[in-house]
Write an enzyme that holds these catalytic residues in place. Structure first.
Site, mmCIF file in Angstrom:
data_model
loop_
_atom_site.group_PDB
_atom_site.id
_atom_site.type_symbol
_atom_site.label_atom_id
_atom_site.label_comp_id
_atom_site.label_asym_id
_atom_site.label_seq_id
_atom_site.Cartn_x
_atom_site.Cartn_y
_atom_site.Cartn_z
ATOM 1 N N ASP A 135 0.800 -1.221 0.000
ATOM 2 C CA ASP A 135 0.000 0.000 0.000
ATOM 3 C C ASP A 135 0.835 1.274 0.000
ATOM 4 O OD1 ASP A 135 -2.596 -1.025 -0.192
ATOM 5 O OD2 ASP A 135 -2.595 -1.556 1.929
ATOM 6 N N ASP A 188 -6.858 -5.322 -5.011
ATOM 7 C CA ASP A 188 -6.565 -3.940 -4.661
ATOM 8 C C ASP A 188 -5.202 -3.485 -5.184
ATOM 9 O OD1 ASP A 188 -7.995 -5.608 -2.805
ATOM 10 O OD2 ASP A 188 -8.151 -3.943 -1.399
#
Length: 392
Positions: free
Chosen positions: A143, A199
């Site tokens: 991330d 994601d």
């Protein structure tokens, strides 16, 4: 014959004053011969534009972002969700720079500066961006793309600051350390065997961008290999997506594909947020590479979404969830953005169709059903569902 109406439309786009739209539509309809089908499309789009005023929504966003900055106060805190107090007021729950959402507030602030060009927004954006710099060397999460690209990346785009570019390059290197040439993917979590979640398509933009702006070509190759594996193993034949694919780290084989932990079940469910990541992510991958297989995949995922969304265009948190389940406005917003970009890469009839779906989605999100009440909440949208199994 179309030049004057084009200028009038551009002026409406700049001012958002209805008088310009009226004049543009008059000249457009009177000066151009159109097939009946195109007239119907035009009227549909015009009715959608009339249903909500982007300028009003951006003013609302300014109000809410100002309230958020005032409530949070410290630029070392980063909002992730709101919680309701006993007074009925909703307040931000704040977290640390290493949380995956840490770059989102500064990204919104940069976008507001881009819209208004007011120095106060740039000041706030720079403040909330600075606190995330420590994550440039974070090799413990995929991330870092979310954290750094949407904060420093937006800042660099608008200011050209060399120190912002330097942070982006170091962050891209950090992200690249999670890549396995055996698996052909960037590792998402440090659990399972070698897990990759859909994601992660969003984080690839940091690598694509770095390779296109002076970084090693290998970064783009990593992103391409990862996109290819996601296309093959995450996207099901109908166009819906698995949330997680677990690989064998020693030989690259697939151990299993799963909808949980954030989807509803392991068989027929489709997690809405994951589907939106796929639509946006493959559209972005096509933008950087021009590879038709990514465009085809983005279209496949988009068509599945359109065929399965409810009448107000805002999905339940999982497409298999029973009626009355929580919605996910974030998934709707991500998809609207993806469809607007995707509309630039497809044939005209499909382009207009995707624009219509995107605008209808934005119109729905801009209604009282989904906008927050500014008297009780500093957020912009309500009814976002980050991870229903984890109760947020």
């Amino acid at each position: 014959s179309g030049f004057l109406s084009s200028c009038l439309w551009q002026m409406y786009n700049y001012t958002r004053e209805s008088s310009w739209m009226y004049e543009a539509s008059c000249f457009f309809l009177c000066g151009v011969k159109m097939e009946v089908r195109n007239i119907i499309i035009f009227i549909l789009l015009l009715s959608v534009v009339s249903a909500f005023d982007p300028a009003d929504l951006l003013e609302f966003a300014q109000t809410q972002l100002s309230a958020s900055v005032k409530q949070i106060q410290s630029p070392s805190l980063y909002p992730i969700a709101t919680s309701q107090e006993s007074t009925g007021e909703w307040v931000w729950t704040n977290t640390v720079p290493s949380e995956w959402t840490s770059g989102f507030l500064s990204s919104c602030l940069w976008q507001m500066y881009n819209y208004t060009r007011e120095s106060s927004w740039m000041y706030e954006a720079a403040n909330w961006t600075a606190g995330i710099k420590s994550q440039e060397n974070n090799t413990g999460t995929h991330d870092v793309g979310f954290m750094i690209y949407y904060s420093f990346g937006r800042g660099y785009e608008l200011t050209g600051r060399q120190d912002y570019k330097d942070v982006l390059m170091r962050a891209a290197h950090s992200l690249s350390t999670r890549y396995s040439p055996i698996v052909g993917c960037i590792r998402s979590w440090d659990t399972y065997h070698f897990p990759v979640i859909v994601d992660n398509m969003m984080n690839l933009e940091l690598l694509f961008w770095a390779a296109a702006n002076g970084g090693p070509r290998e970064y783009a190759e990593m992103a391409i290999n990862h996109s290819d594996h996601t296309m093959i193993h995450h996207i099901r034949p109908a166009g819906n997506s698995w949330h997680l694919v677990d690989y064998n780290a020693t030989d690259g084989s697939v151990i299993g594909a799963y909808n949980t932990p954030q989807g509803m079940n392991e068989t027929y469910a489709t997690w809405a947020r994951g589907q939106s990541w796929a639509i946006y992510g493959f559209t972005m991958a096509y933008r950087y590479t021009g590879l038709s297989r990514y465009l085809d995949t983005a279209i496949l995922c988009a068509e599945w979404w359109i065929s399965n969304i409810p009448s107000d265009y805002v999905p339940l948190w999982d497409f298999a969830a029973p009626p009355g389940s929580p919605r996910d406005t974030s998934a709707a917003a991500v998809t609207a953005s993806g469809l607007l970009e995707l509309s630039r890469y497809v044939a005209k009839d499909k382009s207009e169709y995707y624009k219509e779906i995107a605008l209808n989605t934005l119109s729905s999100l801009g209604s009282s059903d989904y906008l927050c009440d500014p008297d009780v909440s500093p957020a912009i949208l309500q009814h976002a569902t980050g991870s229903y199994p984890d109760k947020y």
